[in-house]
Structures are given as structure tokens and as C-alpha cells.
Design a protein around this motif. Structure first.
Motif, PDB file in Angstrom:
ATOM      1  N   ARG A 294       0.814  -1.228   0.000  1.00 28.61           N
ATOM      2  CA  ARG A 294       0.000   0.000   0.000  1.00 28.61           C
ATOM      3  C   ARG A 294       0.845   1.275   0.000  1.00 28.61           C
ATOM      4  O   ARG A 294       0.302   2.345   0.201  1.00 28.61           O
ATOM      5  CB  ARG A 294      -0.887   0.059   1.228  1.00 28.61           C
ATOM      6  CG  ARG A 294      -1.958  -0.971   1.262  1.00 28.61           C
ATOM      7  CD  ARG A 294      -3.259  -0.460   0.639  1.00 28.61           C
ATOM      8  NE  ARG A 294      -4.376  -0.993   1.380  1.00 28.61           N
ATOM      9  CZ  ARG A 294      -4.781  -2.262   1.285  1.00 28.61           C
ATOM     10  NH1 ARG A 294      -4.163  -3.076   0.472  1.00 28.61           N
ATOM     11  NH2 ARG A 294      -5.787  -2.679   2.016  1.00 28.61           N
ATOM     12  N   GLY A 295       2.161   1.109  -0.125  1.00 32.42           N
ATOM     13  CA  GLY A 295       2.989   2.297  -0.312  1.00 32.42           C
ATOM     14  C   GLY A 295       3.444   3.011   0.947  1.00 32.42           C
ATOM     15  O   GLY A 295       4.135   4.032   0.865  1.00 32.42           O
TER      16      GLY A 295
ATOM     17  N   TRP B 152       3.934  -7.398   6.302  1.00 30.36           N
ATOM     18  CA  TRP B 152       4.686  -8.146   5.286  1.00 30.36           C
ATOM     19  C   TRP B 152       6.166  -8.014   5.626  1.00 30.36           C
ATOM     20  O   TRP B 152       6.622  -6.933   6.039  1.00 30.36           O
ATOM     21  CB  TRP B 152       4.448  -7.586   3.877  1.00 30.36           C
ATOM     22  CG  TRP B 152       3.066  -7.746   3.350  1.00 30.36           C
ATOM     23  CD1 TRP B 152       1.939  -7.997   4.079  1.00 30.36           C
ATOM     24  CD2 TRP B 152       2.665  -7.643   1.981  1.00 30.36           C
ATOM     25  NE1 TRP B 152       0.849  -8.057   3.239  1.00 30.36           N
ATOM     26  CE2 TRP B 152       1.266  -7.836   1.943  1.00 30.36           C
ATOM     27  CE3 TRP B 152       3.341  -7.391   0.788  1.00 30.36           C
ATOM     28  CZ2 TRP B 152       0.541  -7.805   0.762  1.00 30.36           C
ATOM     29  CZ3 TRP B 152       2.623  -7.353  -0.392  1.00 30.36           C
ATOM     30  CH2 TRP B 152       1.235  -7.564  -0.399  1.00 30.36           C
TER      31      TRP B 152
END
Ligand code: FES
Ligand SMILES: [Fe+2]
Length: 369
Positions: free
Chosen positions: A73-74, A94
Motif C-alpha cells: 500500500r505504499g 509483510w
């Protein structure tokens, strides 16, 4: 590092199109951060060529650089944590292997999910430590094949025992302005006048020999300007002639070597683009001049850099209004070569043809400084 005062920062905003070409040279090594600033289990941040980076050092001592952005998601990975081996994103956990940027775990997956974790990568850049810097090879795609990456640049030294020191200074300008400032001989008597170096009255005519070298040009070995006190002192100490050689190399590097008898001084300045409106000079010098303590050198070096920085802050104020500029002969000829080298390199990358050198052979330039 000589940071700019907060008062100077607001004038740095440029109107330039954020999507437009920023005039950076990709596929080169740039110094991102000092080696001593990265530690195991800790994440550090840097920006090179408008790319946010997260850097660190693994438990076995290897430096790494990833794009500071989670591929999910940046969110910047630098908000996450680092156990010395993998970087864990702060948002959904992650985990990425620090050296390869390969994803090793996605905690939300169950045995029902088909996603292949090992096919997920964060942006990742080749990284090497040399001369006290963490160098990052900036390829435009964020992924360079290992064969395409040359060794990172090393400061030339001429013996085992020497002193070494590093200075840094931010400039509120595009890297091109920083670089032509670095190779500009004519500002010396005005910007750098001081009792210890030279006075404005000492301005005199000079002629210097230049020749083309691969990806740059060399100011051939010459006796440095007789109007500066440190060179006169060096000559007095060794009794031998003093010679200086200065090289400019793409993308951003000025190397200077001074020799006199067995004594030597070697320095490198690189101008690294941080953003299109901000660059940083990293200066490293090594020498075996027994009479030059590091503290004394740093005192004068910092004064010099501050003079340049002050001038560039003032120049940025003028450049906001898009003035027409001039490059004059012969004092600005090195700046013209720089722009031509850069253009020819980009041409050769575009066409696949060999890079043309803008100089046909040795040239003598004349100026007063
Ligand atoms: S944004 Fe990084 S794990 Fe989701
Ligand atoms: Fe200067």
C-alpha cells in the motif's frame, strides 16, 4: 553536514512540473548516507534523485538500500522494524529480506490463498560501502542486473598511513548548478576571499591545460596558483615542486590530487541530486601532510563550503524568476563541457551509439582569477 537554516528553505520551492524530466543521470553510483549512520536493527532514510530510500545494515554487516515504500500500500518501510535480516512493514506486517527485497512472509495468508509470496519484491538498489559512504546505484527502474553495475568509485590514496575526513553541505539548487559551481574558477576571488587563502587583489591571469578523458576532462598536472598560502607552505616544507591534477567525471565528481615530493593530498567532491531543487556536496579528503591536523583542515573546509552555500542560496533566489543565463569563454568552458558530456551521454544511451566526447583534444583556457 552544513544544513541550510530554516529561513533559507522556503525560497527553494520551484514551480517545476513534478512529472517532468528532472535532468538526473540514472545508472550511476551516488553516495546516500555516511557509513556510520547505518546500524544493525535500525532503519535510516535518504533521498537520491527524488527516490525515497530506506537503508540499513544486516547483522552480518552488509549495507542495503530499498525503495522506502511498501509494495502493498505504499507506506514507507522505514516506519516498520528491522531485526537485522528482514524488514517488517508497519501496516500489515509483510516481511522482506533486506538484501534481496524479496517478500518472505505475508501474515494474512492462509493455506487457501494461492499468492506466491516469493514473487513479491520491494524496490531494491545495489549498495556498496566505500570511503565511509554508503553508495547506491540508482537505476531508473529500481532494479539493475548485477552485471550492469560497475564498482563504486574509490578515492585515490598513495600509501597506507593517512588522515581522512568528510564534509557535507546542502545546496538549494538543481544538481547542474551545483556542479558548474564546483568547476567554476572565476568565483574564487569574490566568494572565497579570506586572509588564509587569498585576497581579491591577488587576481591574475592564468592559463590551464585541459584534455579529454573518458566521461570527463582533466586539468593537467600544473603548479597550483602561487597566490594561495597553503601551496607556498607545502613547497617550503618539501622543497619539491607542487603539482595538482583535477579531473571532472560524469555524473558529478571532481577529483583533485596534489603531490609534492613524498607528500600528497587527495580529495573528491560529488554533487548528488536529492530533489530537483536540492543537492548535496559530499567532500572527502585524505592526506599524509604531517603538518595538517584534521581539525584545522575541517575548520577551513567548512568555511569554504559555507561561502559556496551562502552564494547558492542567494543564486536560488534569483533563479526562481527564470532568468536567461550566460556561459562565457573561457572561464565557463568547463561548464559547457559538462553540459555537452551529459547531453552526449543521454544521446548515446538513447541511440546505442558510442558516446561522443565534446572535446577534440587538449585545449588551453585563459582566465583571470
Ligand atoms: S502496506 Fe506494507 S504490508 Fe500492507
Ligand atoms: Fe567555491
Amino acid at each position: 553536514m552544513i544544513h541550510m537554516s530554516e529561513a533559507a528553505r522556503p525560497i527553494l520551492k520551484t514551480e517545476s512540473d513534478p512529472a517532468g524530466d528532472a535532468g538526473f543521470l540514472w545508472d550511476f553510483w551516488y553516495p546516500a548516507i555516511r557509513s556510520r549512520e547505518i546500524r544493525p536493527r535500525q532503519l535510516s532514510k535518504a533521498m537520491l534523485l527524488e527516490v525515497p530510500l530506506v537503508l540499513g545494515r544486516t547483522l552480518d554487516g552488509k549495507a542495503f538500500a530499498m525503495r522506502d515504500s511498501c509494495p502493498h500500500r505504499g507506506i514507507p518501510l522505514s516506519y516498520g522494524c528491522f531485526d537485522g535480516k528482514t524488514v517488517e512493514c508497519s501496516y500489515h506486517g509483510w516481511r522482506f529480506d533486506a538484501l534481496s527485497a524479496q517478500c518472505v512472509e505475508i501474515p494474512s495468508l492462509t493455506s487457501q490463498n494461492k499468492l506466491k509470496v516469493e514473487r513479491v519484491f520491494a524496490g531494491h538498489y545495489p549498495c556498496e560501502e566505500r570511503d565511509g559512504y554508503v553508495w547506491v546505484f540508482m537505476s531508473e527502474q529500481g532494479r539493475a542486473s548485477a552485471e550492469a553495475v560497475p564498482a563504486s568509485p574509490a578515492l585515490p590514496v598513495f600509501g597506507e598511513r593517512y588522515k581522512i575526513t568528510h564534509l557535507a553541505c546542502e545546496l538549494p539548487s538543481h544538481v547542474d548548478q551545483g556542479i558548474i559551481g564546483l568547476m567554476d574558477p572565476a568565483h574564487g576571488p569574490f566568494v572565497h576571499q579570506s586572509w588564509f587563502w587569498r585576497s581579491r587583489r591577488s587576481i591574475h591571469e592564468k592559463q590551464k591545460q585541459f584534455k579529454p578523458i573518458p566521461s570527463g576532462f582533466r586539468m593537467s598536472a600544473h603548479s597550483p596558483s602561487s597566490n594561495s598560502a597553503p601551496y607556498r607552505l607545502l613547497k617550503k616544507v618539501t622543497g619539491a615542486p607542487v603539482t595538482t591534477t583535477i579531473d571532472f567525471l560524469l555524473p558529478n565528481m571532481r577529483l583533485e590530487e596534489i603531490h609534492s615530493g613524498k607528500l600528497w593530498f587527495s580529495s573528491r567532491a560529488t554533487v548528488t541530486p536529492v530533489r530537483r531543487d536540492l543537492c548535496r556536496i559530499d567532500f572527502v579528503a585524505a592526506w599524509n601532510l604531517f603538518f595538517l591536523p584534521v581539525s584545522l583542515f575541517r575548520f577551513f573546509g567548512e568555511a569554504f563550503l559555507r561561502q559556496d552555500q551562502q552564494t547558492m542560496i542567494q543564486q536560488a533566489e534569483g533563479l526562481k524568476h527564470n532568468p536567461h543565463l550566460m556561459l562565457i569563454d573561457d572561464a565557463d568552458r568547463p561548464a559547457k563541457w559538462y553540459f555537452a558530456l551529459k547531453a552526449n551521454l543521454l544521446d548515446s544511451r538513447r541511440t546505442g551509439a558510442a558516446m561522443r566526447h565534446p572535446m577534440e583534444g587538449p585545449v588551453t583556457l585563459h582566465w583571470r582569477s
